[in-house]
Write an enzyme that holds these catalytic residues in place. Structure first.
Site, short mmCIF file in Angstrom:
data_model
loop_
_atom_site.label_atom_id
_atom_site.label_comp_id
_atom_site.label_asym_id
_atom_site.label_seq_id
_atom_site.Cartn_x
_atom_site.Cartn_y
_atom_site.Cartn_z
N GLU A 167 -19.42 -21.93 -2.96
CA GLU A 167 -20.35 -21.29 -2.51
C GLU A 167 -21.29 -20.89 -3.90
O GLU A 167 -21.67 -19.84 -4.15
CB GLU A 167 -19.87 -19.76 -2.17
CG GLU A 167 -19.41 -19.80 -0.77
CD GLU A 167 -18.67 -18.41 -0.25
OE1 GLU A 167 -18.38 -18.35 0.94
OE2 GLU A 167 -18.61 -17.34 -1.09
N GLU B 131 -14.84 -23.05 5.30
CA GLU B 131 -14.00 -21.51 5.34
C GLU B 131 -14.75 -20.85 6.38
O GLU B 131 -15.81 -20.92 6.87
CB GLU B 131 -14.56 -20.76 4.09
CG GLU B 131 -13.76 -20.97 2.80
CD GLU B 131 -14.22 -20.12 1.83
OE1 GLU B 131 -14.75 -19.08 2.01
OE2 GLU B 131 -14.11 -20.55 0.60
#
Length: 465
Positions: free
Chosen positions: A172, A360
């Site tokens: 991320e 995810e």
């Protein structure tokens, strides 16, 4: 019946600092994650003891990984996404030689995965970096970190070149805009000038890692990883539409650089308009241009809305956004939007024309153990079912999707708030927020549901559960 492709990778995703524990065992150094005992959404800790709170033991994956991998195999995993703790390999970050005990530990994990025919999918830096690099160099503000990261990356590429063929650089990476201490090792009060300069160094490090991975492991695939912070216009007012464009550009910028190898025009304008000057050295642009990732991976938990009106914003997976009145919320206030996943998959594939990987996706919720010792988590089953249905729709739309790794296939310490009570897993871990519990593992109802999904290549999914 429309099934997922035969070579589709099924599995789960975990992170070292949320599962391993053993935060100072076998020569491991302190990481930035160790100084966030209350999670990413809190300020980092400057205590003298420097203990990570519940993450000191986490779920003891460090010692229990054979048992946990056996459970993953029982579900039918063909892939496990996990991270290497940088501080297990280079405890302070700037050493000239790696820590052999740390390297050997991951050898053990990869060998165990190989025994069960589960492909390791490794993230080089998942929400942590050596504290030594923050205290000694000011984090990613210093270009020297590019060299330190290069040494770390090439060390693990060379060590595991025959065991790991799927890699990611930074987890991320766009979250540095929202949590700079975790992302780039800067104070939470750092200004945009400092943050974007540090991000430039990190993007260069990512590009170099991509280049070295392809040189050292020619048959490997290496991708980037974005926080999929999809924003809709709050209304059809063109000003709201433009607000959504601007909000999405904040995170798409990272994907644009890592895929197209250059700074996009909209970002250069943003820098001009906000008096931000990113200092570059000769060769930086060439480094970025020569290192396009092989695939795009991303997390997706929720969508949001953008508006020019000063409406109250709420926090969802670190990113603030205007709440969408058409969507329900999870127990932690995150908007539940399965169709948003299909929208995002189509959007990213149209933009980049590269394979995508959902690395995810999951639901954090409070689980109750019945008197019979069972955990009936129908809410998690519905959440994942509905998102996987939309992923399948995206494949039918023509999106090239490599795989799906659910977040937290086993309960772990939540990163945003450092809670055990916020559970994601198919496997229940008996540990509570106060640190009590036996660490015993128990299969939840969702464990058997996910096993069936994998066995049937998605054939057991229900369009309307």
């Amino acid at each position: 019946m429309n099934l997922f492709p035969r070579d589709f990778l099924w599995g789960g995703a975990i992170a070292a600092n949320q599962t391993e524990g053993a935060f100072q065992q076998d020569g491991k150094g302190l990481s930035t994650a160790d100084l966030l005992p209350n999670g990413i959404l809190s300020q980092h800790q400057e205590s003298t003891d420097k203990t990570p709170g519940i993450k000191d033991l986490a779920i003891d994956f460090y010692n229990r990984y054979p048992q946990d991998i056996q459970l993953f195999k029982e579900m039918g995993f063909t892939c496990l996404r996990l991270s290497i703790a940088w501080t297990r390999i280079f405890p302070n970050g700037d050493e000239s030689q790696p820590n052999e005990a740390g390297l050997a530990y991951y050898d053990g994990i990869f060998d165990e995965l190989a025994k069960h025919d589960i492909k390791p999918f490794v993230t080089l830096s998942h929400y942590e970096m050596p504290v030594g690099l923050v205290e000694g160099y000011g984090g990613w503000a210093d270009r020297k970190l590019i060299d330190f990261f290069e040494r770390y990356a090439t060390t693990v590429f060379e060590r595991y070149q025959h065991k790991v063929k799927l890699w990611l650089t930074f987890n991320e990476i766009n979250m540095s805009l929202h949590a700079p201490y975790t992302g780039v090792g800067l104070p939470e009060a750092a200004d945009e000038q400092a943050i974007y300069q540090a991000i430039h160094h990190q993007l260069l490090a990512s590009a170099k890692a991509v280049t070295f991975c392809k040189q050292i492991i020619p048959d490997a695939k290496i991708g980037n990883m974005l926080l999929g912070a999809l924003n809709y216009p709050y209304t059809c007012n063109p000003d709201d539409v433009m607000a959504a464009v601007h909000e999405n550009n904040k995170w798409l910028f990272f994907g644009d650089v890592q895929t197209r190898g250059r700074y996009p025009g909209y970002m250069l304008r943003y820098f001009r308009d906000n008096n931000i000057e990113v200092i570059m050295e000769e060769g930086d642009l060439e480094t970025l241009a020569d290192a396009s990732v092989d695939f795009i991976s991303f997390s997706y938990y929720a969508s949001g809305c953008a508006s020019v009106d000063p409406k109250q914003k709420e926090v969802g997976n670190i990113v603030d956004s205007v709440p969408n009145p058409y969507l329900e919320k999870s127990q932690w206030g995150w908007l539940i939007d399965p169709k948003g996943l299909r929208i995002l998959l189509n959007f990213l594939y149209d933009r980049y024309q590269k394979p995508l990987f959902i690395v995810e996706n999951g639901l954090g919720a409070r689980d109750e153990v019945t008197e019979d010792g069972e955990i009936v988590d129908d809410y998690r089953i519905q959440y994942l079912n509905d998102h996987l249905v939309q992923a399948r729709e995206a494949i039918l739309d023509g999106v090239e999707l490599m795989g799906f790794t659910s977040w937290g296939p086993i309960d772990l310490v939540a990163n945003s708030t450092a809670e055990m009570d916020k559970r994601y897993g198919f496997i229940y871990v008996d540990r509570r927020d106060d640190g009590s519990g036996t660490l015993e593992r128990t299969r939840k109802e969702s464990f058997f549901w996910y096993r069936d999904v994998i066995q049937t290549r998605g054939g057991s999914l229900k369009a309307h559960l």
